[in-house]
Motif scaffolding. Sequence first.
Motif, PDB file in Angstrom:
ATOM      1  N   GLY A  84       0.640  -1.174  -0.046  1.00 45.90           N
ATOM      2  CA  GLY A  84       0.060  -0.093  -0.137  1.00 45.90           C
ATOM      3  C   GLY A  84       0.870   1.398   0.130  1.00 45.90           C
ATOM      4  N   ALA A  85       1.933   1.296   0.812  1.00 51.96           N
ATOM      5  CA  ALA A  85       2.744   2.463   0.857  1.00 51.96           C
ATOM      6  C   ALA A  85       3.418   2.587  -0.523  1.00 51.96           C
ATOM      7  N   GLY A  86       3.847   1.311  -1.028  1.00 54.27           N
ATOM      8  CA  GLY A  86       4.597   1.363  -2.327  1.00 54.27           C
ATOM      9  C   GLY A  86       3.551   1.970  -3.406  1.00 54.27           C
ATOM     10  N   ILE A  87       2.508   1.794  -3.386  1.00 53.90           N
ATOM     11  CA  ILE A  87       1.523   2.075  -4.479  1.00 53.90           C
ATOM     12  C   ILE A  87       1.450   3.782  -4.427  1.00 53.90           C
ATOM     13  N   LEU A 154      11.260   4.519 -13.424  1.00 51.22           N
ATOM     14  CA  LEU A 154      11.676   4.716 -12.039  1.00 51.22           C
ATOM     15  C   LEU A 154      11.000   4.393 -10.910  1.00 51.22           C
ATOM     16  N   ALA A 155       9.539   4.378 -11.264  1.00 45.30           N
ATOM     17  CA  ALA A 155       8.625   4.012 -10.201  1.00 45.30           C
ATOM     18  C   ALA A 155       8.448   2.620  -9.872  1.00 45.30           C
ATOM     19  N   ILE A 156       9.082   1.679 -10.885  1.00 45.45           N
ATOM     20  CA  ILE A 156       8.845   0.301 -10.514  1.00 45.45           C
ATOM     21  C   ILE A 156       9.883  -0.259  -9.374  1.00 45.45           C
ATOM     22  N   PRO A 157      11.144   0.242  -9.274  1.00 44.20           N
ATOM     23  CA  PRO A 157      12.302  -0.040  -8.551  1.00 44.20           C
ATOM     24  C   PRO A 157      11.628   0.460  -7.121  1.00 44.20           C
ATOM     25  N   LEU A 158      11.052   1.723  -7.024  1.00 45.06           N
ATOM     26  CA  LEU A 158      10.618   2.251  -5.868  1.00 45.06           C
ATOM     27  C   LEU A 158       9.481   1.560  -5.234  1.00 45.06           C
ATOM     28  N   LEU A 160       8.966  -1.685  -5.664  1.00 46.88           N
ATOM     29  CA  LEU A 160       9.371  -2.890  -5.117  1.00 46.88           C
ATOM     30  C   LEU A 160      10.083  -2.741  -3.897  1.00 46.88           C
ATOM     31  N   LEU A 161      11.012  -1.721  -3.662  1.00 46.33           N
ATOM     32  CA  LEU A 161      11.563  -1.202  -2.411  1.00 46.33           C
ATOM     33  C   LEU A 161      10.498  -0.899  -1.311  1.00 46.33           C
ATOM     34  N   GLY A 162       9.392  -0.668  -1.697  1.00 44.96           N
ATOM     35  CA  GLY A 162       8.058  -0.332  -0.709  1.00 44.96           C
ATOM     36  C   GLY A 162       7.802  -1.758   0.179  1.00 44.96           C
ATOM     37  N   PHE A 163       8.381  -2.833  -0.610  1.00 42.74           N
ATOM     38  CA  PHE A 163       8.028  -4.154   0.222  1.00 42.74           C
ATOM     39  C   PHE A 163       8.890  -4.257   1.640  1.00 42.74           C
ATOM     40  N   VAL A 164      10.009  -3.694   1.417  1.00 41.05           N
ATOM     41  CA  VAL A 164      11.164  -3.736   2.350  1.00 41.05           C
ATOM     42  C   VAL A 164      10.653  -3.073   3.614  1.00 41.05           C
ATOM     43  N   PRO A 165      10.592  -3.772   5.012  1.00 37.50           N
ATOM     44  CA  PRO A 165      10.281  -2.914   6.005  1.00 37.50           C
ATOM     45  C   PRO A 165      11.089  -1.939   6.445  1.00 37.50           C
ATOM     46  N   ILE A 166      10.649  -0.926   6.982  1.00 39.79           N
ATOM     47  CA  ILE A 166      11.695   0.329   7.487  1.00 39.79           C
ATOM     48  C   ILE A 166      11.943   1.142   6.081  1.00 39.79           C
ATOM     49  N   VAL A 167      12.781   0.649   5.289  1.00 39.81           N
ATOM     50  CA  VAL A 167      13.436   0.986   3.961  1.00 39.81           C
ATOM     51  C   VAL A 167      12.058   1.724   3.163  1.00 39.81           C
ATOM     52  N   GLN A 169       9.458   2.676   4.159  1.00 44.26           N
ATOM     53  CA  GLN A 169       8.713   3.683   4.640  1.00 44.26           C
ATOM     54  C   GLN A 169       9.472   4.970   5.020  1.00 44.26           C
ATOM     55  N   THR A 170      10.674   4.813   4.792  1.00 45.96           N
ATOM     56  CA  THR A 170      11.682   5.902   5.080  1.00 45.96           C
ATOM     57  C   THR A 170      12.756   6.369   3.928  1.00 45.96           C
ATOM     58  N   VAL A 171      13.199   5.429   3.454  1.00 42.73           N
ATOM     59  CA  VAL A 171      14.147   5.786   2.186  1.00 42.73           C
ATOM     60  C   VAL A 171      13.341   5.932   1.023  1.00 42.73           C
ATOM     61  N   VAL A 172      12.388   5.041   0.612  1.00 39.19           N
ATOM     62  CA  VAL A 172      11.828   5.400  -0.584  1.00 39.19           C
ATOM     63  C   VAL A 172      10.942   6.707  -0.783  1.00 39.19           C
ATOM     64  N   PRO A 173      10.166   7.088   0.201  1.00 41.93           N
ATOM     65  CA  PRO A 173       9.739   8.607   0.117  1.00 41.93           C
ATOM     66  C   PRO A 173      10.880   9.729  -0.288  1.00 41.93           C
ATOM     67  N   VAL A 174      11.971   9.334   0.310  1.00 38.76           N
ATOM     68  CA  VAL A 174      13.176  10.305  -0.009  1.00 38.76           C
ATOM     69  C   VAL A 174      13.737  10.219  -1.495  1.00 38.76           C
ATOM     70  N   LEU A 175      13.648   9.165  -1.708  1.00 40.34           N
ATOM     71  CA  LEU A 175      14.149   8.815  -3.368  1.00 40.34           C
ATOM     72  C   LEU A 175      13.278   9.333  -4.195  1.00 40.34           C
ATOM     73  N   ASN A 176      11.877   9.008  -3.659  1.00 42.78           N
ATOM     74  CA  ASN A 176      10.728   9.512  -4.511  1.00 42.78           C
ATOM     75  C   ASN A 176      10.751  10.968  -4.527  1.00 42.78           C
ATOM     76  N   ALA A 177      11.262  11.799  -3.525  1.00 40.67           N
ATOM     77  CA  ALA A 177      11.228  13.250  -3.754  1.00 40.67           C
ATOM     78  C   ALA A 177      12.278  13.760  -4.597  1.00 40.67           C
ATOM     79  N   ILE A 178      13.594  12.942  -4.701  1.00 39.07           N
ATOM     80  CA  ILE A 178      14.668  13.507  -5.545  1.00 39.07           C
ATOM     81  C   ILE A 178      14.294  13.035  -6.851  1.00 39.07           C
ATOM     82  N   VAL A 179      13.713  11.913  -7.148  1.00 39.54           N
ATOM     83  CA  VAL A 179      13.346  11.497  -8.350  1.00 39.54           C
ATOM     84  C   VAL A 179      12.360  12.509  -8.888  1.00 39.54           C
ATOM     85  N   GLY A 180      11.513  12.830  -8.245  1.00 38.64           N
ATOM     86  CA  GLY A 180      10.138  13.750  -8.686  1.00 38.64           C
ATOM     87  C   GLY A 180      10.747  14.829  -8.936  1.00 38.64           C
ATOM     88  N   GLY A 181      11.631  15.564  -7.961  1.00 43.40           N
ATOM     89  CA  GLY A 181      12.105  16.877  -8.133  1.00 43.40           C
ATOM     90  C   GLY A 181      12.780  17.136  -9.342  1.00 43.40           C
TER      91      GLY A 181
END
Length: 266
Positions: A84-87, A154-158, A160-167, A169-181
């Motif tokens: 859900g978080a990854g979606i 680029l959203a596909i690996p993001l 998939l990373l959403g399935f990794v606990p902690i990562v 919910q923390t790292v993925v949103p940051v990477l998402n902001a960088i890619v999106g920016g």
Amino acid sequence: MGQVKSAGSEFLTGLRLLGRGFARYGRSPRLLLLGAIPAVITCALFAVGWVFLLGYIDEIASAVTWFADDWPAGWRRLVEFGAGAGILVVAALISVLTFTAITLLIGDPFYEAISEKIEDGLGGTPGVVDLPWYRTLWPSIVDSVRLIAVGIALAIPLFLLGFVPIVGQTVVPVLNAIVGGWLIALELTGIPFNRRGLRLSDRRKILRGHRPLALGFGIPVFLVLLVPVVAIIVVPAAVIGATLLTRRVLGLSIEEPASAPHTVAR
């Protein structure tokens, strides 16, 4: 150490360019109204999609994690939460990119006029290619589709990373902001670059040489566009900021002559 300090300074400069875009845009109530119209139309369309997505996110997350149906309840819920978080992360990235692209296309003649007025007040547009807006519309659509396609890839690996606990919910949103920016900076600078006959490949090459500056501008735009109501006034202000960013990376002045009138405030 010096490179890190320089990158930080460039990042803050990019942020200030966005602030200057808001300041210039806010000088004219008329522009506030007209600039918001294309964004309001797009926002209404995307609101329907987000209401649907948020209303059925649990069902969608459960559907994409079908493989965990027979897992213990605790592990199944954890995987569904990650899905859900990854979606939502992926949806935010693609939504902001498509929202910006559609808004710019709907309001292209208006935003082009704003950007041109900004440059006129700063000394004009060197190397301008004087074409009517409808001649540049199709190339703009092609470039926007290419950027959205890159965002999806680029959203596909993001996701998939959403399935990794902690990562997820923390790292993925940051990477998402960088890619999106980064992608938003490429999208918004399209208007002033296209006016010079420069396409997406040119924007990518030039902005890559000023990545911290582009991210300092693009990341806050991406984050603010996640707020539906605020997004209505962000795009026009960001177009002005992107015009200033373009002039900065091309080595042109972004300061108004002391005697120059505030062209956007008329």
